[in-house]
Design a protein around this motif. Structure first.
Motif, PDB file in Angstrom:
ATOM      1  N   PHE A   1       0.857  -1.188   0.000  1.00 13.03           N
ATOM      2  CA  PHE A   1       0.000   0.000   0.000  1.00 13.03           C
ATOM      3  C   PHE A   1       0.892   1.236   0.000  1.00 13.03           C
ATOM      4  N   LEU A   2       0.348   2.349  -0.423  1.00 13.91           N
ATOM      5  CA  LEU A   2       1.088   3.602  -0.375  1.00 13.91           C
ATOM      6  C   LEU A   2       1.045   4.158   1.040  1.00 13.91           C
ATOM      7  N   MET A   3       2.077   4.911   1.421  1.00  9.82           N
ATOM      8  CA  MET A   3       2.088   5.525   2.749  1.00  9.82           C
ATOM      9  C   MET A   3       0.800   6.320   2.944  1.00  9.82           C
ATOM     10  N   PRO A   4       0.017   5.990   3.966  1.00  5.66           N
ATOM     11  CA  PRO A   4      -1.243   6.715   4.163  1.00  5.66           C
ATOM     12  C   PRO A   4      -1.010   8.073   4.820  1.00  5.66           C
ATOM     13  N   GLY A   5      -1.959   8.965   4.645  1.00  7.96           N
ATOM     14  CA  GLY A   5      -1.867  10.302   5.223  1.00  7.96           C
ATOM     15  C   GLY A   5      -2.650  10.423   6.513  1.00  7.96           C
ATOM     16  N   PRO A   6      -2.786  11.638   7.015  1.00  8.03           N
ATOM     17  CA  PRO A   6      -3.501  11.860   8.271  1.00  8.03           C
ATOM     18  C   PRO A   6      -4.977  11.482   8.202  1.00  8.03           C
ATOM     19  N   THR A   7      -5.589  11.535   6.997  1.00 12.56           N
ATOM     20  CA  THR A   7      -6.992  11.163   6.839  1.00 12.56           C
ATOM     21  C   THR A   7      -7.088   9.888   6.004  1.00 12.56           C
ATOM     22  N   ALA A   8      -8.300   9.351   5.910  1.00 14.76           N
ATOM     23  CA  ALA A   8      -8.511   8.097   5.174  1.00 14.76           C
ATOM     24  C   ALA A   8      -8.602   8.311   3.664  1.00 14.76           C
ATOM     25  N   GLU A   9      -8.454   9.561   3.212  1.00 12.03           N
ATOM     26  CA  GLU A   9      -8.464   9.834   1.767  1.00 12.03           C
ATOM     27  C   GLU A   9      -7.294   9.100   1.113  1.00 12.03           C
ATOM     28  N   PRO A  10      -7.532   8.309   0.049  1.00 12.20           N
ATOM     29  CA  PRO A  10      -6.437   7.571  -0.591  1.00 12.20           C
ATOM     30  C   PRO A  10      -5.324   8.519  -1.047  1.00 12.20           C
ATOM     31  N   PRO A  11      -4.065   8.147  -0.839  1.00 15.29           N
ATOM     32  CA  PRO A  11      -2.946   9.021  -1.212  1.00 15.29           C
ATOM     33  C   PRO A  11      -2.961   9.319  -2.709  1.00 15.29           C
ATOM     34  N   LYS A  12      -2.693  10.566  -3.047  1.00 15.23           N
ATOM     35  CA  LYS A  12      -2.597  10.952  -4.458  1.00 15.23           C
ATOM     36  C   LYS A  12      -1.184  11.441  -4.785  1.00 15.23           C
ATOM     37  N   VAL A  13      -0.233  11.085  -3.916  1.00 18.54           N
ATOM     38  CA  VAL A  13       1.153  11.482  -4.150  1.00 18.54           C
ATOM     39  C   VAL A  13       2.067  10.366  -3.657  1.00 18.54           C
ATOM     40  N   ALA A  14       3.141  10.134  -4.390  1.00 18.67           N
ATOM     41  CA  ALA A  14       4.128   9.128  -3.989  1.00 18.67           C
ATOM     42  C   ALA A  14       5.439   9.429  -4.695  1.00 18.67           C
ATOM     43  N   SER A  15       6.542   9.157  -4.012  1.00 14.53           N
ATOM     44  CA  SER A  15       7.849   9.320  -4.643  1.00 14.53           C
ATOM     45  C   SER A  15       8.042   8.221  -5.681  1.00 14.53           C
ATOM     46  N   GLY A  16       8.618   8.615  -6.795  1.00 15.05           N
ATOM     47  CA  GLY A  16       8.881   7.647  -7.842  1.00 15.05           C
ATOM     48  C   GLY A  16       9.906   8.180  -8.806  1.00 15.05           C
ATOM     49  N   SER A  17      10.335   7.330  -9.681  1.00 19.17           N
ATOM     50  CA  SER A  17      11.287   7.743 -10.704  1.00 19.17           C
ATOM     51  C   SER A  17      11.058   6.853 -11.907  1.00 19.17           C
ATOM     52  N   SER A  18      11.845   7.040 -12.915  1.00 21.25           N
ATOM     53  CA  SER A  18      11.679   6.219 -14.104  1.00 21.25           C
ATOM     54  C   SER A  18      13.032   5.808 -14.649  1.00 21.25           C
ATOM     55  N   VAL A  19      13.064   4.604 -15.196  1.00 21.01           N
ATOM     56  CA  VAL A  19      14.188   4.234 -16.044  1.00 21.01           C
ATOM     57  C   VAL A  19      13.947   4.999 -17.335  1.00 21.01           C
ATOM     58  N   SER A  20      14.859   5.877 -17.704  1.00 17.82           N
ATOM     59  CA  SER A  20      14.619   6.778 -18.830  1.00 17.82           C
ATOM     60  C   SER A  20      15.806   6.761 -19.777  1.00 17.82           C
ATOM     61  N   TYR A  21      15.575   7.222 -20.990  1.00 16.70           N
ATOM     62  CA  TYR A  21      16.598   7.152 -22.019  1.00 16.70           C
ATOM     63  C   TYR A  21      16.723   8.465 -22.785  1.00 16.70           C
ATOM     64  N   ALA A  22      17.968   8.889 -23.004  1.00 18.29           N
ATOM     65  CA  ALA A  22      18.283  10.095 -23.772  1.00 18.29           C
ATOM     66  C   ALA A  22      18.923   9.682 -25.093  1.00 18.29           C
ATOM     67  N   ILE A  23      18.968  10.614 -26.036  1.00 21.20           N
ATOM     68  CA  ILE A  23      19.554  10.344 -27.356  1.00 21.20           C
ATOM     69  C   ILE A  23      20.783  11.223 -27.560  1.00 21.20           C
ATOM     70  N   SER A  24      21.858  10.620 -28.017  1.00 18.13           N
ATOM     71  CA  SER A  24      23.091  11.354 -28.289  1.00 18.13           C
ATOM     72  C   SER A  24      22.883  12.377 -29.396  1.00 18.13           C
ATOM     73  N   SER A  25      23.460  13.558 -29.227  1.00 14.59           N
ATOM     74  CA  SER A  25      23.376  14.582 -30.276  1.00 14.59           C
ATOM     75  C   SER A  25      24.225  14.215 -31.487  1.00 14.59           C
TER      76      SER A  25
END
Length: 435
Positions: free
Chosen positions: A305-329
């Motif tokens: 589960f996602l870290m819950p907040g002070p109220t029972a409202e489902p969390p709408k924020v979470a830390s995350g990242s992505s495996v991402s790719y860039a292109i050489s110039s």
């Protein structure tokens, strides 16, 4: 959202009908004369060979297989470098006369590659393919920066995501019978585990496990806008906020109550994970990258589960990242490389990303099945669709990880006060951003 993802996929990648947009620009080493590129979404018929540099174990190989199966005339050669060597090696490789065509994004490396003009501004392809409608907006924000690579969420787009991760709470279903709905519920559940003779939390504070707890708490106790502005490097931003203080004080409160193990600062992330998988603790706060190993060891006993907040409202924020790719110039095949990046947002790629243990970039694709990954996706999808993914705190400056890890260790050991911890983070931010 406009055209559906499958329909857009058929038009954008599978079709040989070229969509020619405004000319793309690629920087040259040293930031000199810009290279003009005619942007097209067509993949040519003639043989093309690309090289792709990446680190550790993202879904790169499986994604390569999927793309080249769709385009048999394209060969993509993978080049893997261990994480500890990646930043240094990719800087050297991208500066060389024959750099990889595509490289896994790393903010530490981009801090020099972007100013040197060694990676392409992907804006023209983003426009041609409609990436703003197909990739979760927050994932593109963290891959966009000014030319100094100091401010995220502004300037040009330098990479595209190829698999998402999210930070949350794994729990042992044999020890925890009910998913906590509030932060208070979570603390009650940890106390109940302690009273029953189990460790409430497994914590690997020797590495990143400690600061991930603080980060997860900050997500639900702090102001998301304030936090984003700090990580993105906006002028005059600060981490010395009420939310950051509450997160640190909540963590130290957990230490006093015995929820954090006494040996946390001497425990590596892998050891904390093994301890949790062995049934010695009720909870483990980490990312979905641990899911495959945990499910293999624990079977149906592990949940998320996602870290819950002070109220029972489902969390709408979470830390995350992505495996991402860039292109050489310097690539000779920018449009084919961009087609590969576009493939990363397809329903087909979503299945590859999901099977590799990542959350799919296409959050609308139904993965089917059951088990832990489906549980994680169910918790993560509303966050992604609400643009609630926020970067990890170490994105805020190149040296931030060197403040976060010992800082949280100080909070856990009682050798550092909340004010000193936050001040040390802000000092690193100020040194990088010149405030």
């Amino acid at each position: 959202m406009g055209m559906t993802a499958p329909a857009r996929w058929l038009v954008a990648v599978g079709s040989l009908l070229a969509l020619t947009a405004c000319a793309g620009t690629g920087g040259s080493p040293g930031g000199g004369t810009q290279r003009q590129i005619a942007v097209s979404t067509a993949v040519p018929d003639e043989p093309v060979t690309l090289t792709l540099a990446y680190t550790d174990d993202p879904p790169s190989k499986a994604l390569i297989e999927g793309f080249t199966k769709r385009h048999p005339n394209v060969t993509i050669k993978p080049q893997m470098t261990p994480f500890n060597d990646y930043v240094k090696s990719i800087k050297l490789a991208m500066s060389s006369a024959q750099p990889p065509d595509v490289a896994q994004y790393n903010p530490g490396a981009m801090s020099s590659l972007v100013p040197a003009g060694l990676v392409l501004d992907l804006g023209p392809w983003a426009k041609a393919y409609g990436w703003n409608d197909r990739f979760p907006p927050a994932t593109l924000e963290t891959l966009s920066s000014d030319k100094t690579a100091k401010r995220f969420g502004t300037g040009a787009l330098y990479a595209a995501p190829g698999g998402l991760s999210v930070l949350g709470v794994f729990y042992n279903k044999s020890l925890v019978k009910k998913v906590p709905k509030t932060l208070g519920d979570f603390e009650t559940a940890m106390q109940q585990a302690k009273d029953a003779g189990h460790a409430p939390l497994s914590v690997g504070a020797l590495q990143v496990g400690g600061f991930q707890i603080w980060n997860a708490l900050l997500n639900v106790l702090g102001d998301v806008k304030q936090y984003r502005s700090w990580v993105y490097g906006e002028p005059n931003a600060t981490i010395e906020t009420d939310g950051a203080r509450k997160a640190a004080e909540t963590l130290t409160g957990w230490v006093r109550k015995g929820y954090v193990p006494a040996a946390a600062n001497a425990t590596a992330d892998t050891d904390a994970q093994a301890e949790f998988a062995g049934g010695k603790s009720a909870f483990l706060i980490t990312g979905n990258w641990a899911a495959a190993a945990l499910e293999k060891q624990m079977g149906d006993d592990v949940g998320f589960f996602l870290m819950p907040g002070p109220t029972a409202e489902p969390p709408k924020v979470a830390s995350g990242s992505s495996v991402s790719y860039a292109i050489s110039s310097k690539t000779q095949h920018p449009n084919v490389a961009a087609a590969f990046l576009d493939y990363l947002s397809s329903p087909e790629a979503a299945k590859v990303q999901f099977e590799a243990g990542f959350m799919p970039v296409d959050t609308k694709t139904d993965m089917g099945g059951a088990g832990l990954p489906v549980e994680i996706k169910a918790a993560f999808t509303p966050v992604a669709q609400a643009n609630g993914i926020v970067p990890f705190a170490d994105y805020a400056s190149p040296g931030m990880i060197d403040k976060l890890t010992p800082g949280v260790q100080g909070l856990i050991s009682g050798k550092m006060a909340t004010a000193g911890f936050l001040s040390s983070l802000q000092q690193s931010w100020n040194e990088h951003h010149g405030s």
